[in-house]
Write a protein that holds these residues in place. Sequence first.
Motif, PDB file in Angstrom:
ATOM      1  N   LYS A  20      24.069  -5.591  14.796  1.00 49.64           N
ATOM      2  CA  LYS A  20      22.625  -5.600  14.564  1.00 49.64           C
ATOM      3  C   LYS A  20      21.933  -6.198  15.790  1.00 49.64           C
ATOM      4  N   THR A  56      19.498  -8.421  17.474  1.00 47.89           N
ATOM      5  CA  THR A  56      18.746  -9.628  17.105  1.00 47.89           C
ATOM      6  C   THR A  56      17.669  -9.961  18.131  1.00 47.89           C
ATOM      7  N   SER A  91      24.381  -9.154  16.806  1.00 46.02           N
ATOM      8  CA  SER A  91      25.085 -10.001  15.837  1.00 46.02           C
ATOM      9  C   SER A  91      25.810  -9.094  14.844  1.00 46.02           C
ATOM     10  N   PHE A 143      26.444  -7.753  11.152  1.00 46.96           N
ATOM     11  CA  PHE A 143      25.495  -7.579  10.046  1.00 46.96           C
ATOM     12  C   PHE A 143      26.169  -6.801   8.917  1.00 46.96           C
ATOM     13  N   VAL A 169      24.733 -12.192   7.987  1.00 45.65           N
ATOM     14  CA  VAL A 169      24.885 -12.132   9.434  1.00 45.65           C
ATOM     15  C   VAL A 169      26.014 -13.059   9.891  1.00 45.65           C
ATOM     16  N   ASP A 170      26.628 -12.686  11.011  1.00 50.06           N
ATOM     17  CA  ASP A 170      27.629 -13.482  11.724  1.00 50.06           C
ATOM     18  C   ASP A 170      28.735 -14.030  10.815  1.00 50.06           C
ATOM     19  N   THR A 212      29.611 -12.542   7.218  1.00 48.94           N
ATOM     20  CA  THR A 212      30.047 -11.157   7.003  1.00 48.94           C
ATOM     21  C   THR A 212      31.556 -11.095   6.750  1.00 48.94           C
TER      22      THR A 212
END
Length: 666
Positions: free
Chosen positions: A126, A128, A177, A179, A205-206, A209
Amino acid sequence: MKDEEIYGFWSRYLDERLADEVAELAEKFPDRRGLLVSWRKLYYYNSDFGDAVRDKASEAIPAGERALKEALQNCPVDLIAAVDRVHLQISDLGGSVRMADLRSYDVGSLIQVDVLVRVVSSVSPKLTKAWFECKRCGHKFAIDQPVTKFREPSGCPNESCDRKGPFVELEVERELSNFQVLTVQDLHDGLKTGEQPQEMDVYMVDDLTGQVFPGARVRLTGILRANPKVTSSGRSTIMSRHIEAVHIERLDPDLDDLDLSDEDVRIIRELSSRPSILDDIRDSVAPSVSGYPHLKEAIAIQLAGSPVELRPGNHQIRGDIHLLLVGDPGIAKSQHLLAASKLSPRGRFVSGGGASGPGLTAAATRDKEEGSWRLEAGALVLASGGLASIDELDKMRDDDRGSLHEAMEQQTTTISKAGINARLPTRCSILAAANPKHGRFDKYDSIPRQINLPPALLSRFDLIFVMSDDPNEEKDRELADFILSEEEGTFKPPIDPDLLTKYFIYSKSICPKLTDTAQKILADYYVEMRKGAKPGLIPVTPRQLEALKRLAKGSARLRLSVEVGEEDAKRAVRLMDFCLRQAGMDENGFLDVDKIFGDTTSKERATMKFVMDIIQRLSKKGSSTTREIVRHATAEDIREERVLKTLKRLKKEGEVAEQNGLWRLS
């Protein structure tokens, strides 16, 4: 509390209370980007600060992450990468709310929900932060990107330029990042009658996940967001909601989704001391249905279940008990299934006529918006840890029914599709019902030939109950009085359903062990049944012995006993014997397990072999006509009707052939 005050509180809190944790994060950065923070400890540190973090999460959490980034940069540890993205993973919010109870004033605040994960997308990169270059002045600048929509620059931030473009995105400078999107729903425990579970998407996120799979029960902490819905006519004033997760934790697979208070435990222990507790539990299962004491007793044991047994070589023997109800229409099979699914805290009720294999286990589906593949849990995965009721199992298609084999015995389901390779748990008991093909059950015919279920699937059921509608004046009068009674309390169970559900939940924490006495009773029954069998007939197999063990342990759990006693073993034997004699008795009064689980009974197999031997002998003499075969068979007390039926079957299966009025082996 103003933003700068919040930032100051975060800086002091990180320095005074979490200095060691910050140093540990610096050592593991960038492989780890999140710092775990207890909201309850924040509140004890300063109540105004705690309230601000919860109620103004949209401003308070970014301020805290800014303070964390600064603390990492000032850390004595040499960072192996520039500090770009860090996250505060805030947990322990004090209490969970239902998603159905969230309102407009909760938007932007920190919430905690206990939910069931239904759908899990793949982990994707994703954007960011996007970097742009102004083509007029060459100035480079960054814009933070939200989750839902790409944000374009509105003008050049260079004061000497101040133009509105054109701009070009610098792909090399992009910051990405991990996602992932989850679709979650409220747990069934808190639902009111007729209420549907609320669903919502959760953005991860990060570090968050890749932690959960469909069917998992989790406690989520996150910020509730709302965005205008976009329709064909433009933006709507109605908002769609999602949660931006800041922390996720798995709930205990057995107990945490239905918390038992100390008072609940006290009442349950007190209830278990009743002399009539087992009778009361049995009579509280489907109280609106008259009769069927053996079936209700078996369902109660099924709801308590048996612990998983671990054998050498890391081989697991399932503890969940599977039951099948077979019989005539209109005798309350579906009512028993519905009642059992309501008593289980993770109960699911599905109809075989409207269920597919992926709908029962799991499916790989394509996301409509992104086009990516994601895992969606089926009924058995969602019922993991509880019970799944499958009505009209015989109406399912053969290829859909095939997915049940792995789910019932190995208690997993494997998905290999579109690059997704996953194995999901289906650790649930199955209570299924099936109707005979021709409307009425014939107790002298084998079960597989009557209900359109393969023997391999039937063998996975611990008990098969035959429910037939046989006229009986005494029972018919009793049933009529029960149904027509308008007396108050006729259908009231001895134990309240909510309390009984908690009782079953608590019983699953008991891990009973077989006593020597119980072990001897089970072993003696197994040996005696096989020892007294007629040659060629097999009354029980080792699979029934495993089922006896599960039933005995389930009975001990109902008593909340850590030992399987004599009464538990005798109860298991009584239920097993009842079912075997219902469904496995041949016309001569002998038990034959093949009549229940096999497509061919032992007697039919012996007749087929005998007729084939006759054909082989007569064909050498050239006299293997139907008349001669029947004459030789009837001389050995085999009826002509059975001989003709056997010849027809052997021909259909390709074992023999008929040519010019003579039979021969294929």
